[in-house]
Enzyme design. Structure first.
Site, short mmCIF file in Angstrom:
data_model
loop_
_atom_site.label_atom_id
_atom_site.label_comp_id
_atom_site.label_asym_id
_atom_site.label_seq_id
_atom_site.Cartn_x
_atom_site.Cartn_y
_atom_site.Cartn_z
N MET A 1 -37.64 8.42 20.12
CA MET A 1 -37.38 7.43 21.17
C MET A 1 -37.41 8.01 22.58
SD MET A 1 -37.15 4.77 19.37
CE MET A 1 -36.43 3.51 20.42
N ILE B 1 -40.07 8.86 25.87
CA ILE B 1 -41.42 8.72 26.43
C ILE B 1 -41.95 10.12 26.69
CG2 ILE B 1 -42.72 7.95 28.45
CD1 ILE B 1 -40.74 5.58 28.61
N GLU C 1 -50.54 6.10 27.65
CA GLU C 1 -50.05 4.73 27.77
C GLU C 1 -49.04 4.44 26.67
OE1 GLU C 1 -51.94 0.26 27.80
OE2 GLU C 1 -53.27 1.98 27.72
N LEU C 2 -47.85 3.98 27.02
CA LEU C 2 -46.79 3.74 26.04
C LEU C 2 -47.24 2.73 24.99
CD1 LEU C 2 -43.81 4.22 25.17
CD2 LEU C 2 -43.22 2.26 26.60
N ASP C 3 -47.20 3.15 23.72
CA ASP C 3 -47.64 2.31 22.60
C ASP C 3 -49.06 1.78 22.82
OD1 ASP C 3 -45.16 2.67 21.34
OD2 ASP C 3 -44.29 0.95 22.36
N HIS D 1 -45.67 1.95 15.24
CA HIS D 1 -44.98 0.97 16.08
C HIS D 1 -44.84 -0.33 15.31
CE1 HIS D 1 -43.54 -0.81 19.77
NE2 HIS D 1 -44.30 -1.85 19.51
C1 GRF Z 1 -39.70 2.33 12.93
O1 GRF Z 1 -39.60 0.93 12.94
C2 GRF Z 1 -40.91 2.76 13.71
O2 GRF Z 1 -41.96 1.84 13.65
C3 GRF Z 1 -40.38 2.83 15.12
O3 GRF Z 1 -39.07 3.34 14.98
C4 GRF Z 1 -38.57 2.99 13.70
C5 GRF Z 1 -38.13 4.25 13.04
O4 GRF Z 1 -37.45 4.01 11.83
N1 GRF Z 1 -41.23 3.64 15.96
P1 GRF Z 1 -37.03 5.24 10.91
O5 GRF Z 1 -36.16 6.15 11.77
O6 GRF Z 1 -38.27 5.92 10.45
O7 GRF Z 1 -36.24 4.63 9.80
#
Ligand code: GRF
Length: 221
Positions: A95, A97, A148-150, A114
């Site tokens: 989480m 950037i 670019e984010l996502d 994502h």
């Molecule tokens: C998932 O939904 C993924 O798509 C997003 O963050 C979440 C991570 O879930 N990027 P986990 O920690 O793998 O359970």
């Protein structure tokens, strides 16, 4: 790839680590011909770290709060991964950037997952946003990571139908189950040399991938 017998993954997490668990299971069973070289978290209390420890995997925690800026944090991660001979970096609920310091170091071997049908709903709260918009389908996208984010070139996308009784939670449950399948497919393609990031975008078996990614089908290997 490195000279090691099996390619090596770095898996970056910030939380629960259920996608990490899918990789742990797949590497252990031979479903994915790779080893996890390190699990790196930016959060000391990420539950995924315990999953890694349980599986006897090397872990590293680099707390972003200990760095004055994103670039120095990213450089610390690059330095850490350099000690593990990593072939492919898997962002799995990481989480933070990322800056060019990290992205450039792993360009073309950096994947993210994502929980939306990108380009719809980059960022957070994807399932609620899909419900609020009255969408009839939701899903997940695996993509290469760029600045670019996502927004990096999509690789693989899987869809679920939204029903009249769905909540963000029920949708999230169905999507995460799919995530655990499709992320492995995309990683396997990469490790087999079938998936590459070219200057013009992502390619599978030499052919350009559509702007929304390959649509997942259950018989994909
Ligand atoms: C998932 O939904 C993924 O798509 C997003 O963050 C979440 C991570 O879930 N990027 P986990 O920690 O793998 O359970």
């Amino acid at each position: 790839m490195s000279a090691a017998a099996r390619p090596r993954l770095a898996i970056l997490i910030s939380g629960r680590g259920s996608n990490l668990q899918a990789f742990i299971n797949a590497c252990a069973s031979g479903d994915l011909a790779a080893d996890i070289g390190v699990v790196l978290s930016n959060k000391p209390d990420a539950a995924g770290l315990a999953r890694a420890t349980e599986a006897n995997l090397p872990t590293a925690c680099i707390d972003h709060r200990e760095f004055p800026d994103r670039e120095s944090f990213d450089q610390a991660m690059v330095d850490e991964l350099a000690t593990h001979c990593i072939d492919l970096v898997i962002l799995a609920g990481f989480m933070r950037i990322l800056t060019p310091v990290f992205i450039d170091a792993f360009e073309g071997r950096l994947l993210n997952i994502h929980p939306s049908l990108l380009p719809k709903y980059p960022g957070l709260n994807t399932h609620q946003r899909a419900l609020d918009a009255g969408d009839t389908e939701a899903g997940v996208t695996v993509h290469f990571v760029t600045q670019e984010l996502d927004g990096g070139p999509p690789v693989l996308q899987a869809k679920v139908a939204i029903t009249a009784t769905d909540t963000a939670l029920s949708l999230a449950e169905r999507v995460i189950a799919l995530e655990h399948v499709v992320y492995l497919v995309a990683a396997r393609w990469f490790l087999q040399g079938r998936l590459v990031l070219a200057e013009t975008g992502a390619k599978l078996d030499g052919a350009p991938i559509a702007p929304t990614g390959v649509t997942y089908e259950e018989d994909f290997m």
